[in-house]
Scaffold this motif. Structure first.
Motif, mmCIF file in Angstrom:
data_model
loop_
_atom_site.group_PDB
_atom_site.id
_atom_site.type_symbol
_atom_site.label_atom_id
_atom_site.label_comp_id
_atom_site.label_asym_id
_atom_site.label_seq_id
_atom_site.Cartn_x
_atom_site.Cartn_y
_atom_site.Cartn_z
ATOM 1 N N GLY A 189 0.783 -1.143 0.255
ATOM 2 C CA GLY A 189 0.019 0.225 0.324
ATOM 3 C C GLY A 189 0.670 1.074 -0.094
ATOM 4 O O GLY A 189 0.367 2.391 1.119
ATOM 5 N N LEU A 190 2.280 1.105 -0.670
ATOM 6 C CA LEU A 190 2.908 2.170 -0.342
ATOM 7 C C LEU A 190 2.880 3.142 -1.586
ATOM 8 O O LEU A 190 3.010 2.130 -2.537
ATOM 9 C CB LEU A 190 4.347 2.071 -0.293
ATOM 10 C CG LEU A 190 4.536 1.017 1.568
ATOM 11 C CD1 LEU A 190 6.229 1.072 1.143
ATOM 12 C CD2 LEU A 190 3.996 2.315 2.148
ATOM 13 N N PRO A 191 3.870 4.540 -1.815
ATOM 14 C CA PRO A 191 4.019 4.815 -3.185
ATOM 15 C C PRO A 191 4.214 4.584 -3.990
ATOM 16 O O PRO A 191 5.714 4.704 -4.097
ATOM 17 C CB PRO A 191 3.616 6.545 -2.916
ATOM 18 C CG PRO A 191 3.404 6.914 -1.309
ATOM 19 C CD PRO A 191 3.644 4.811 -0.937
ATOM 20 N N TYR A 192 4.161 3.407 -5.484
ATOM 21 C CA TYR A 192 5.364 3.041 -6.191
ATOM 22 C C TYR A 192 4.716 4.295 -7.320
ATOM 23 O O TYR A 192 4.260 3.988 -8.069
ATOM 24 C CB TYR A 192 4.541 1.619 -6.423
ATOM 25 C CG TYR A 192 5.657 1.269 -7.213
ATOM 26 C CD1 TYR A 192 6.830 0.484 -6.846
ATOM 27 C CD2 TYR A 192 5.722 1.067 -8.634
ATOM 28 C CE1 TYR A 192 8.425 0.001 -7.480
ATOM 29 C CE2 TYR A 192 6.635 0.659 -9.474
ATOM 30 C CZ TYR A 192 7.499 0.401 -8.711
ATOM 31 O OH TYR A 192 8.553 -0.569 -9.524
ATOM 32 N N TYR A 193 6.244 4.179 -7.951
ATOM 33 C CA TYR A 193 6.267 4.998 -9.211
ATOM 34 C C TYR A 193 7.060 4.203 -10.222
ATOM 35 O O TYR A 193 8.576 4.318 -9.714
ATOM 36 C CB TYR A 193 6.927 6.946 -9.071
ATOM 37 C CG TYR A 193 6.541 7.168 -8.154
ATOM 38 C CD1 TYR A 193 5.302 7.945 -8.030
ATOM 39 C CD2 TYR A 193 7.079 6.585 -6.244
ATOM 40 C CE1 TYR A 193 4.802 9.042 -6.980
ATOM 41 C CE2 TYR A 193 6.472 8.042 -5.312
ATOM 42 C CZ TYR A 193 5.130 8.043 -5.614
ATOM 43 O OH TYR A 193 4.752 9.354 -4.110
#
Length: 354
Positions: free
Chosen positions: A52-56
């Protein structure tokens, strides 16, 4: 308390991601906002988005040590990745970038350096990968798992700490693991791990040896994506999975003996759990030889036995496992990591950047 942002990077294989996950899980959620920059389709995307972490995802080229026409294209992919990473970092404004290597990390580190963001890197293997060889000149501080690796980096910014071990692997329950696998107490459990992408020759040799091996063991086989053999699913002493995540700690708690590749992060975890290992490292045809060196170092210290893949046959596998069992108690007695708690060291170092 205001949250500070931190960016993690690293990918291409699970070995470049799991140590990052170990660190992320120990960072205070009240103090840090975690972001992850990786490739657009790598295993890191799957593992990090599950958290659930911001991933780019950014553009990245493969770093090759040989001449290939794709190298020209990859120069432009890396340049594009640097620009994408720089744009992301300007928006995120992190206090620190932490890298575990892999080709995707290079654009992120170069971009961070151009923005004067502190950069920490960790090298797991006995000798540095090409990504970390490039990244060292941009880094603020370098950490290594092996003492032998430190000599490849500038002494004034390199610290030997060992490998950051995921704390959750110590939380496994042996009985829960056996129940999940459907195994009994009658025979010991042999776990075969070929890495996140699997290991074709190991998989084939284990399956060719099932009659002999299941006479002595109950086997759990983590065979890699797309490498299950559905015809063997009805075998009561043999369970196969492409990949396991939440159940891994329970499976390892139930494991008596393990056959594994020579990835540094994995073998340091098995060392911490005191599981006797038969290491079958990637060959030099498949890699730069880092797993061979890792396996040699562990075997020399009495932590494990090694079987070269070129010598891997049904007979050599069975013979090596028999030898491992004969030396089982001696190996377990030697399995004390000379390093301290690498995870705690890294958390302390990261906290110093707040």
């Amino acid at each position: 308390m205001n949250k500070q942002s931190i960016v993690f990077t690293g990918g291409g294989s699970a070995g470049h991601v799991t140590p990052n996950i170990a660190i992320i899980n120990e960072l205070s959620k009240n103090e840090w906002k975690v972001h992850y920059i990786g490739s657009k389709k790598g295993i890191e995307k799957e593992l990090i988005t599950k958290m659930g972490l911001p991933y780019y995802g950014i553009s990245s080229g493969k770093l090759r040590r040989y001449m290939d026409a794709e190298n020209v294209k990859d120069v432009f992919r890396v340049l594009k990745g640097i620009m994408e990473a720089r744009s992301l970092l300007k928006k995120i404004n992190p206090k620190l970038v932490f890298s575990k290597g892999g080709f995707v990390s290079v654009p992120v580190i170069i971009a961070a350096s151009s923005l004067k963001i502190p950069i920490y890197i960790h090298e797991s293997d006995l000798t540095p990968g090409l990504a970390n060889k490039i990244s060292q000149r941009f880094s603020t501080k370098i950490f290594t798992s092996f003492e032998e690796a430190a000599k490849h980096f500038p002494a004034n910014k390199t610290v030997v700490i060992g490998s950051p071990i995921r704390k959750e692997i110590f939380s496994g329950d042996k009985e829960r693991g056996k129940k999940y696998l459907g195994f009994t107490k009658e025979r010991p459990i042999l776990t075969v791990m070929g890495g996140s992408l699997g290991a074709k020759k190991i998989n084939e040799t284990v399956r060719d040896s099932l009659q002999e091996l299941t006479a002595k063991y109950q086997i759990v086989h983590l065979c890699g994506k797309g490498q299950k053999d559905d015809s063997l699913d009805n075998t009561t002493s043999y369970r196969q999975f492409e990949y396991v995540n939440e159940e891994l700690s329970d499976i390892l708690a139930a494991t008596d003996t393990i056959v594994t590749r020579g990835g540094s992060n994995a073998i340091f975890e098995f060392l911490a759990l005191k599981i006797p290992m038969l290491i079958i490292p990637l060959t030099k045809k498949q890699s730069r030889g880092d797993q061979i060196l890792n396996a040699e170092a562990f075997t020399k210290k009495g932590y494990s036995l090694t079987l070269d893949e070129e010598k891997l046959t049904k007979n050599s596998l069975i013979e090596s496992l028999e030898n491992l069992e004969k030396n089982r108690e001696k190996i377990i007695s030697m399995q004390t990591s000379p390093m301290g708690d690498a995870l705690s060291v890294l958390i302390k170092e990261i906290q110093s950047n707040r």
